[in-house]
Design a protein around this motif. Structure first.
Motif, PDB file in Angstrom:
ATOM      1  N   ALA A 139       0.838  -1.194   0.000  1.00  0.00           N
ATOM      2  CA  ALA A 139       0.000   0.000   0.000  1.00  0.00           C
ATOM      3  C   ALA A 139       0.873   1.244   0.000  1.00  0.00           C
ATOM      4  O   ALA A 139       1.766   1.402   0.805  1.00  0.00           O
ATOM      5  CB  ALA A 139      -0.912  -0.004   1.226  1.00  0.00           C
ATOM      6  N   GLY A 140       0.591   2.119  -0.937  1.00  0.00           N
ATOM      7  CA  GLY A 140       1.305   3.383  -1.013  1.00  0.00           C
ATOM      8  C   GLY A 140       2.692   3.297  -1.618  1.00  0.00           C
ATOM      9  O   GLY A 140       3.398   4.293  -1.705  1.00  0.00           O
ATOM     10  N   ASP A 141       3.128   2.096  -2.034  1.00  0.00           N
ATOM     11  CA  ASP A 141       4.480   1.948  -2.578  1.00  0.00           C
ATOM     12  C   ASP A 141       4.435   2.139  -4.083  1.00  0.00           C
ATOM     13  O   ASP A 141       4.691   1.224  -4.846  1.00  0.00           O
ATOM     14  CB  ASP A 141       5.038   0.570  -2.208  1.00  0.00           C
ATOM     15  N   GLN A 142       4.101   3.356  -4.515  1.00  0.00           N
ATOM     16  CA  GLN A 142       3.918   3.612  -5.936  1.00  0.00           C
ATOM     17  C   GLN A 142       5.234   3.529  -6.695  1.00  0.00           C
ATOM     18  O   GLN A 142       5.270   3.144  -7.859  1.00  0.00           O
ATOM     19  CB  GLN A 142       3.293   5.001  -6.129  1.00  0.00           C
ATOM     20  N   ARG A 143       6.344   3.850  -6.044  1.00  0.00           N
ATOM     21  CA  ARG A 143       7.630   3.780  -6.740  1.00  0.00           C
ATOM     22  C   ARG A 143       7.948   2.346  -7.144  1.00  0.00           C
ATOM     23  O   ARG A 143       8.463   2.086  -8.223  1.00  0.00           O
ATOM     24  CB  ARG A 143       8.728   4.337  -5.836  1.00  0.00           C
ATOM     25  N   ASN A 144       7.650   1.379  -6.264  1.00  0.00           N
ATOM     26  CA  ASN A 144       7.873  -0.019  -6.617  1.00  0.00           C
ATOM     27  C   ASN A 144       6.981  -0.423  -7.780  1.00  0.00           C
ATOM     28  O   ASN A 144       7.381  -1.167  -8.666  1.00  0.00           O
ATOM     29  CB  ASN A 144       7.603  -0.917  -5.406  1.00  0.00           C
ATOM     30  N   HIS A 145       5.724   0.040  -7.751  1.00  0.00           N
ATOM     31  CA  HIS A 145       4.804  -0.251  -8.851  1.00  0.00           C
ATOM     32  C   HIS A 145       5.383   0.232 -10.173  1.00  0.00           C
ATOM     33  O   HIS A 145       5.300  -0.457 -11.188  1.00  0.00           O
ATOM     34  CB  HIS A 145       3.473   0.458  -8.592  1.00  0.00           C
ATOM     35  N   MET A 146       5.947   1.423 -10.164  1.00  0.00           N
ATOM     36  CA  MET A 146       6.469   1.996 -11.400  1.00  0.00           C
ATOM     37  C   MET A 146       7.729   1.273 -11.860  1.00  0.00           C
ATOM     38  O   MET A 146       7.995   1.163 -13.057  1.00  0.00           O
ATOM     39  CB  MET A 146       6.774   3.485 -11.178  1.00  0.00           C
ATOM     40  N   ALA A 147       8.543   0.772 -10.905  1.00  0.00           N
ATOM     41  CA  ALA A 147       9.817   0.157 -11.252  1.00  0.00           C
ATOM     42  C   ALA A 147       9.688  -1.315 -11.607  1.00  0.00           C
ATOM     43  O   ALA A 147      10.544  -1.866 -12.310  1.00  0.00           O
ATOM     44  CB  ALA A 147      10.803   0.329 -10.094  1.00  0.00           C
ATOM     45  N   THR A 148       8.641  -1.971 -11.126  1.00  0.00           N
ATOM     46  CA  THR A 148       8.494  -3.404 -11.348  1.00  0.00           C
ATOM     47  C   THR A 148       8.540  -3.805 -12.820  1.00  0.00           C
ATOM     48  O   THR A 148       9.206  -4.773 -13.174  1.00  0.00           O
ATOM     49  CB  THR A 148       7.199  -3.912 -10.694  1.00  0.00           C
ATOM     50  N   PRO A 149       7.848  -3.105 -13.743  1.00  0.00           N
ATOM     51  CA  PRO A 149       7.911  -3.540 -15.150  1.00  0.00           C
ATOM     52  C   PRO A 149       9.310  -3.462 -15.743  1.00  0.00           C
ATOM     53  O   PRO A 149       9.658  -4.261 -16.613  1.00  0.00           O
ATOM     54  CB  PRO A 149       6.946  -2.574 -15.857  1.00  0.00           C
ATOM     55  N   ASP A 150      10.122  -2.515 -15.282  1.00  0.00           N
ATOM     56  CA  ASP A 150      11.490  -2.438 -15.784  1.00  0.00           C
ATOM     57  C   ASP A 150      12.281  -3.679 -15.385  1.00  0.00           C
ATOM     58  O   ASP A 150      13.006  -4.263 -16.198  1.00  0.00           O
ATOM     59  CB  ASP A 150      12.175  -1.181 -15.248  1.00  0.00           C
ATOM     60  N   MET A 151      12.132  -4.081 -14.120  1.00  0.00           N
ATOM     61  CA  MET A 151      12.805  -5.296 -13.667  1.00  0.00           C
ATOM     62  C   MET A 151      12.251  -6.517 -14.391  1.00  0.00           C
ATOM     63  O   MET A 151      12.995  -7.425 -14.791  1.00  0.00           O
ATOM     64  CB  MET A 151      12.628  -5.456 -12.160  1.00  0.00           C
ATOM     65  N   ALA A 152      10.928  -6.545 -14.588  1.00  0.00           N
ATOM     66  CA  ALA A 152      10.313  -7.662 -15.300  1.00  0.00           C
ATOM     67  C   ALA A 152      10.843  -7.762 -16.724  1.00  0.00           C
ATOM     68  O   ALA A 152      11.135  -8.854 -17.221  1.00  0.00           O
ATOM     69  CB  ALA A 152       8.793  -7.491 -15.308  1.00  0.00           C
ATOM     70  N   GLU A 153      10.986  -6.611 -17.370  1.00  0.00           N
ATOM     71  CA  GLU A 153      11.512  -6.592 -18.736  1.00  0.00           C
ATOM     72  C   GLU A 153      12.953  -7.117 -18.751  1.00  0.00           C
ATOM     73  O   GLU A 153      13.345  -7.865 -19.659  1.00  0.00           O
ATOM     74  CB  GLU A 153      11.454  -5.164 -19.275  1.00  0.00           C
ATOM     75  N   GLN A 154      13.746  -6.735 -17.769  1.00  0.00           N
ATOM     76  CA  GLN A 154      15.133  -7.205 -17.687  1.00  0.00           C
ATOM     77  C   GLN A 154      15.191  -8.717 -17.474  1.00  0.00           C
ATOM     78  O   GLN A 154      16.017  -9.416 -18.079  1.00  0.00           O
ATOM     79  CB  GLN A 154      15.860  -6.477 -16.560  1.00  0.00           C
ATOM     80  N   LEU A 155      14.312  -9.220 -16.607  1.00  0.00           N
ATOM     81  CA  LEU A 155      14.272 -10.664 -16.367  1.00  0.00           C
ATOM     82  C   LEU A 155      13.896 -11.422 -17.636  1.00  0.00           C
ATOM     83  O   LEU A 155      14.474 -12.467 -17.950  1.00  0.00           O
ATOM     84  CB  LEU A 155      13.283 -10.976 -15.248  1.00  0.00           C
ATOM     85  N   LEU A 156      12.914 -10.893 -18.353  1.00  0.00           N
ATOM     86  CA  LEU A 156      12.489 -11.551 -19.588  1.00  0.00           C
ATOM     87  C   LEU A 156      13.614 -11.532 -20.622  1.00  0.00           C
ATOM     88  O   LEU A 156      13.891 -12.551 -21.278  1.00  0.00           O
ATOM     89  CB  LEU A 156      11.239 -10.862 -20.138  1.00  0.00           C
ATOM     90  N   ASN A 157      14.272 -10.398 -20.774  1.00  0.00           N
ATOM     91  CA  ASN A 157      15.386 -10.306 -21.730  1.00  0.00           C
ATOM     92  C   ASN A 157      16.529 -11.243 -21.332  1.00  0.00           C
ATOM     93  O   ASN A 157      17.174 -11.843 -22.198  1.00  0.00           O
ATOM     94  CB  ASN A 157      15.887  -8.864 -21.806  1.00  0.00           C
ATOM     95  N   ARG A 158      16.763 -11.358 -20.002  1.00  0.00           N
ATOM     96  CA  ARG A 158      17.819 -12.252 -19.535  1.00  0.00           C
ATOM     97  C   ARG A 158      17.465 -13.698 -19.864  1.00  0.00           C
ATOM     98  O   ARG A 158      18.337 -14.507 -20.226  1.00  0.00           O
ATOM     99  CB  ARG A 158      18.005 -12.081 -18.033  1.00  0.00           C
ATOM    100  N   SER A 159      16.204 -14.036 -19.744  1.00  0.00           N
ATOM    101  CA  SER A 159      15.767 -15.389 -20.059  1.00  0.00           C
ATOM    102  C   SER A 159      16.005 -15.708 -21.533  1.00  0.00           C
ATOM    103  O   SER A 159      16.514 -16.777 -21.887  1.00  0.00           O
ATOM    104  CB  SER A 159      14.284 -15.550 -19.710  1.00  0.00           C
ATOM    105  N   PHE A 160      15.668 -14.756 -22.411  1.00  0.00           N
ATOM    106  CA  PHE A 160      15.933 -14.947 -23.838  1.00  0.00           C
ATOM    107  C   PHE A 160      17.437 -15.039 -24.103  1.00  0.00           C
ATOM    108  O   PHE A 160      17.892 -15.828 -24.930  1.00  0.00           O
ATOM    109  CB  PHE A 160      15.324 -13.800 -24.647  1.00  0.00           C
ATOM    110  N   GLU A 161      18.231 -14.224 -23.405  1.00  0.00           N
ATOM    111  CA  GLU A 161      19.669 -14.225 -23.599  1.00  0.00           C
ATOM    112  C   GLU A 161      20.285 -15.562 -23.200  1.00  0.00           C
ATOM    113  O   GLU A 161      21.139 -16.110 -23.908  1.00  0.00           O
ATOM    114  CB  GLU A 161      20.291 -13.098 -22.785  1.00  0.00           C
ATOM    115  N   LEU A 162      19.860 -16.113 -22.048  1.00  0.00           N
ATOM    116  CA  LEU A 162      20.378 -17.409 -21.607  1.00  0.00           C
ATOM    117  C   LEU A 162      20.027 -18.503 -22.613  1.00  0.00           C
ATOM    118  O   LEU A 162      20.798 -19.432 -22.849  1.00  0.00           O
ATOM    119  CB  LEU A 162      19.827 -17.757 -20.225  1.00  0.00           C
ATOM    120  N   HIS A 163      18.851 -18.379 -23.209  1.00  0.00           N
ATOM    121  CA  HIS A 163      18.423 -19.377 -24.189  1.00  0.00           C
ATOM    122  C   HIS A 163      19.203 -19.243 -25.484  1.00  0.00           C
ATOM    123  O   HIS A 163      19.642 -20.248 -26.067  1.00  0.00           O
ATOM    124  CB  HIS A 163      16.924 -19.229 -24.449  1.00  0.00           C
ATOM    125  N   ASP A 164      19.389 -18.011 -25.956  1.00  0.00           N
ATOM    126  CA  ASP A 164      20.013 -17.799 -27.263  1.00  0.00           C
ATOM    127  C   ASP A 164      21.534 -17.877 -27.202  1.00  0.00           C
ATOM    128  O   ASP A 164      22.170 -18.540 -28.029  1.00  0.00           O
ATOM    129  CB  ASP A 164      19.593 -16.441 -27.821  1.00  0.00           C
TER     130      ASP A 164
END
Length: 860
Positions: free
Chosen positions: A210-235
């Motif tokens: 509750a009230g942690d709007q900064r985490n809300h805003m930052a979460t997709p950036d971390m999610a995008e990095q995790l997804l890109n890392r997953s593709f990188e490990l695969h490729d």
């Protein structure tokens, strides 16, 4: 036992100081082995994984039942020397790791990571040892499955109430991800797609704080990095287990949808969708729902249409043979709910077309979709749309169970009726809201369990009557509340009893509409709530809404003294420990506004000025917010409506407050820039004083301020009507002609589109007053022409109503007071017309009123 966290070589290393005396010699030997380890350490290939002696089986059973043994065993393993683990120790470590990874505690998370570090160090030692060739047997279980068990245990604990302890141990999602990368680099021990998914799920728990709007805003950036890392490990590293799964891709899309970054989310979700197509990652219904959410939340017409297109694409893939992509209730509800939030004039019709096109595909929870459809029409607050919602309900649903079973009709639920009841309440039709409530209760009595009325339904109907202008609304509300108490006893359901919210809705009715003794009656209800709270029922402890409603009731009836008294009671209640009764700025502004309606006070302006000074003192202490523009506008109104004889002096004081606001704005306080209300109140002060020139100057100044960018100061019809009121109060011989010039100017401005100031019935009624009070020859005849003009404009649809009763009565009195020979004939003719148009009571002789009273009753 003391735990110490050290950072060395970029890797988190865990050490424990433990008393050697607490470990048995057997346990120590189990992990340390013989002194000459090189001689006794066999090749890992030669160790049989199935080795399980009687002693070992007994040891494992003891480990499962003796937590203390597991704690000591873990301590011994962590403290043991690298390269000292025997084959038996490797086998026992498997059971030990399993036990720690399912304990769901902070201690288990810390210990599991420490054990993993220890085993990986041992594994690295074997690989680098010249005497051993591989570790393919004993450590074959040290793989990503074990890693994911540890991560899952950490994720579960992170989602619990013990998150802060993990944060103190530097085990946040981002730090754990860094730890996984360090393990990969240092030990050549890869993670897989599941590992990244678990980390991202934990990050979602953090961003949902509750009230942690900064985490809300930052979460997709971390999610995008995790997804890109997953593709990188695969490729790059050719790790097939690292190819992102459908769940990981969907979770990244969800991260964008929850971030609040609505402009970026749709494009990001579509880009992820394209990568899923490229890598042949299966796409399911959740994937499409995530994209629908992203476009629907933009709120623009283009976004909604884009969501509509994606829904049709989903449907097309279903028709092409993919059964998993069948549009369900959730997908359809997303798009229809987007239409309900839209401001498009045809949004409801588009939602109906979509429902009729795809609604038959929905097999489960279809009523949820239908409720979203009703909301499209119910939220507009337009009567014809609300009626359309009711027709849709009658066409597609029925509260009768037997009718639903033998047809394709939907079975409504409590939410369906709440949407309709609230809609009729907002458009001022409480009787229909009450009829729906009765229909709902009849369905529940007939056996429809989903139609049990709740406190919300009753309170919505009560609020509908409270906000209406019905003369019998108090009696209606009392009857509904009595019904609630009766049902509560019959159903043995205490939740049906009138709540504090119900009583607050009841109190609100005394501030809406002319109710005899509204203030005292509202105060009586407030005292009833206090008595219940004092008797031990804390549910009825009055809050700030309760007190403010009573203050408003006294303010609307012009009893400022009692309004101040209730505010004092509110303050005392708050200082006695009732935090819910903390007075806010709205409560103080309501009291401040009561001085402008107090007809008994001759110095209302001075009283309001002293009260505002008290508000400033409280604001300086931090007790309330600083007085705002509403506060100062109320002060101007108090001076403008002052009942003292020095109306010019009151008008000067009112203008002084306006200049104070302008000075505050020039000094940087943009919140105090005078708006339409402040200017109109000041114009009204000069109009009441009969100073036409000063009122005209202020209206001109208001218009220039609007042209200079102050859009909140745009003159409206009330501004011009108030200026006309000044001419009527001045009773100048040329008042009629000047008033007509102003009306012509209003028509020109409206036709040119500069301002929406089309004259209304109040405008022309005030023009009649100007003609009559001017006393100029022929003024009464000109006033009668205005009556005929009002009727003509009304017939053409250019006026809100025809000639008003006030206008007729003013001209009739003008003829009576004139000395013209035809005065009695003309006055009797007007009295007859009034009786014909407005009813028999309109023709009766009224008590004599001053011209000032007639101006006030003109509606300005």
């Amino acid at each position: 036992m003391k735990r110490i966290l050290l950072r060395s070589s970029g890797t988190l290393t865990w050490r424990r100081s433990v008393a050697a005396s607490r470990l048995s010699s057997t346990q120590i030997r189990c992990f340390s082995g013989a002194p000459n380890l090189q001689d006794q350490q066999p090749s890992l290939k030669s160790v049989d994984r199935g080795y399980d002696s009687v002693q070992t089986r007994q040891f494992r059973r003891d480990m499962q039942h003796d937590a203390q043994s597991n704690v000591l065993a873990a301590q011994a393993m962590i403290e043991s020397k690298v390269g000292s683990m025997t084959p038996k120790a490797w086998m026992d470590a498997d059971d030990l790791m399993h036990w720690w990874s399912i304990q769901r505690s902070v201690e288990s998370v810390i210990t599991s990571f420490a054990l993993l570090d220890r085993l990986l160090e041992e594994r690295k030692y074997y690989f680098m040892s010249e005497t051993t060739s591989a570790t393919d047997d004993n450590d074959s279980w040290i793989d990503t499955t074990l890693l994911n068990r540890i991560l899952n245990n950490w994720r579960v604990v992170w989602w619990s109430d013990e998150r802060e302890q993990l944060r103190m141990e530097q085990l946040t999602p981002r730090l754990v991800w860094e730890r996984l990368e360090q393990i990969f680099v240092r030990y050549n021990f890869p993670m897989n797609e599941k590992s990244l998914y678990l980390v991202l799920e934990a990050e979602h728990a953090q961003s949902s704080d509750a009230g942690d709007q900064r985490n809300h805003m930052a979460t997709p950036d971390m999610a995008e990095q995790l997804l890109n890392r997953s593709f990188e490990l695969h490729d790059t590293y050719r790790l097939p287990d690292c190819l992102p799964s459908t769940n990981l891709c969907n979770l990244v899309m969800r991260s964008w949808n929850l971030s609040g970054r609505t402009r970026e989310a749709p494009l990001k979700c579509e880009a992820i969708y394209e990568r899923m197509i490229q890598y042949q990652i299966p796409i399911n219904a959740r994937t499409y729902r995530a994209i629908l959410h992203a476009w629907a939340r933009i709120g623009t017409e283009a976004g909604i249409e884009r969501a509509h297109e994606w829904l049709h694409r989903m449907h097309a893939n279903y028709l092409a043979g993919d059964e998993t992509l069948k549009p369900d209730s959730a997908a359809l509800a997303i798009v229809i709910a987007a239409y309900s939030r839209s401001k498009q004039h045809d949004a409801g019709q588009k939602a109906v077309e979509l429902y009729r096109h795809l609604g038959d595909l929905v097999q489960y929870n279809k009523i949820h979709v239908f409720n979203s459809l009703l909301t499209c029409f119910a939220k507009t607050k337009r009567k014809h749309d609300v009626q359309h919602a009711l027709r849709l309900f009658q066409e597609h649903a029925s509260p009768n169970i037997s009718t639903v079973e033998n047809s394709n009709l939907l079975s409504p639920n409590a939410t369906t009726y709440l949407i309709l009841i609230t809609a009729f309440a907002k458009v001022g039709q409480p009787e229909k809201a009450e009829a729906l409530l009765q229909e709902m209760h009849a369905g529940f009595a007939a056996g429809h369990d989903n139609l049990k009325p709740t406190n919300f339904h009753f309170t919505s109907v009560i609020s509908a009557f409270a906000q209406s202008d019905r003369k019998n609304k108090v009696e209606k509300i009392k009857a509904i509340m009595d019904r609630m108490e009766e049902l509560s006893r019959l159903e043995d359901d205490d939740s049906l009893m009138p709540s504090l919210t119900t009583y607050n809705a009841y109190l609100a009715c005394f501030a809406n509409g002319a109710i005899p003794f509204a203030g005292p009656e509202a105060e009586r209800i407030l005292q009833k709530l206090k008595m219940r709270a004092d008797a031990g029922d804390a549910r009825y402890t009055p809050d700030k809404f309760s007190y403010t409603a009573v203050i408003n009731a006294y303010a609307k009836t012009g009893l400022s003294e009692r309004a101040v008294g209730i505010l004092n009671d509110m303050e005392n209640d708050f200082y006695s420990g009732n935090d819910a009764a903390r007075p806010d700025l709205y409560a103080y502004n309501t009291v401040l506004g009561s001085f402008s309606t107090d007809r008994r006070s001759t110095n209302a302006g001075e009283q309001a000025c002293r009260f505002l000074d008290g508000m400033k003192a409280l604001a300086a202490k931090g007790s309330i917010e600083a007085p705002d523009l509403v506060s100062y506008s109320a002060l101007i109104n108090a001076f403008a409506n002052s009942k003292g004889d020095d109306k010019v002096g009151s008008a000067e004081r009112a203008e002084g407050v306006l200049r104070e606001l302008q000075a505050a704005y020039k000094n940087g306080d943009e919140s105090l820039r005078p708006n339409q209300i402040a200017f109109n109140a000041c114009i009204n002060a000069w109009a009441r004083a009969g100073c036409c020139d000063r009122a005209s100057d202020l209206l001109r100044e208001m218009y220039l301020d609007y042209q200079n960018g102050n859009h909140k100061a745009c003159p409206d019809v009330t501004s011009f009507n108030t200026l006309l009121k000044a001419f009527a109060s001045a009773k100048g011989a040329d008042a009629g002609e000047k008033a007509q010039e102003i009306i012509d100017r209003m028509n020109d401005l409206h036709k040119s589109g500069v301002m929406h100031v089309r004259p209304n019935s109040v405008t022309y009624t005030t023009l009649v007053l100007c003609h009559v009070f001017s006393g100029k020859p022929g003024s009464l005849e000109r006033a009668e022409k205005v009556l005929r003009l009002m009727d003509q404009l009304y017939e053409r649809g250019e006026l809100d109503q025809g000639a008003t009763k006030q206008a007729f009565d003013t001209i009739r009195r003008g003829w009576v007071n004139s000395r013209l020979p035809e005065r009695y004939t003309r006055s009797n003719m007007l009295r007859y017309k009034m009786k014909t148009r407005f009813g028999p009571s309109s023709g009766k002789r009224n008590a004599k009123r001053s011209s000032g009273d007639q101006v006030e009753s003109a509606g300005i």
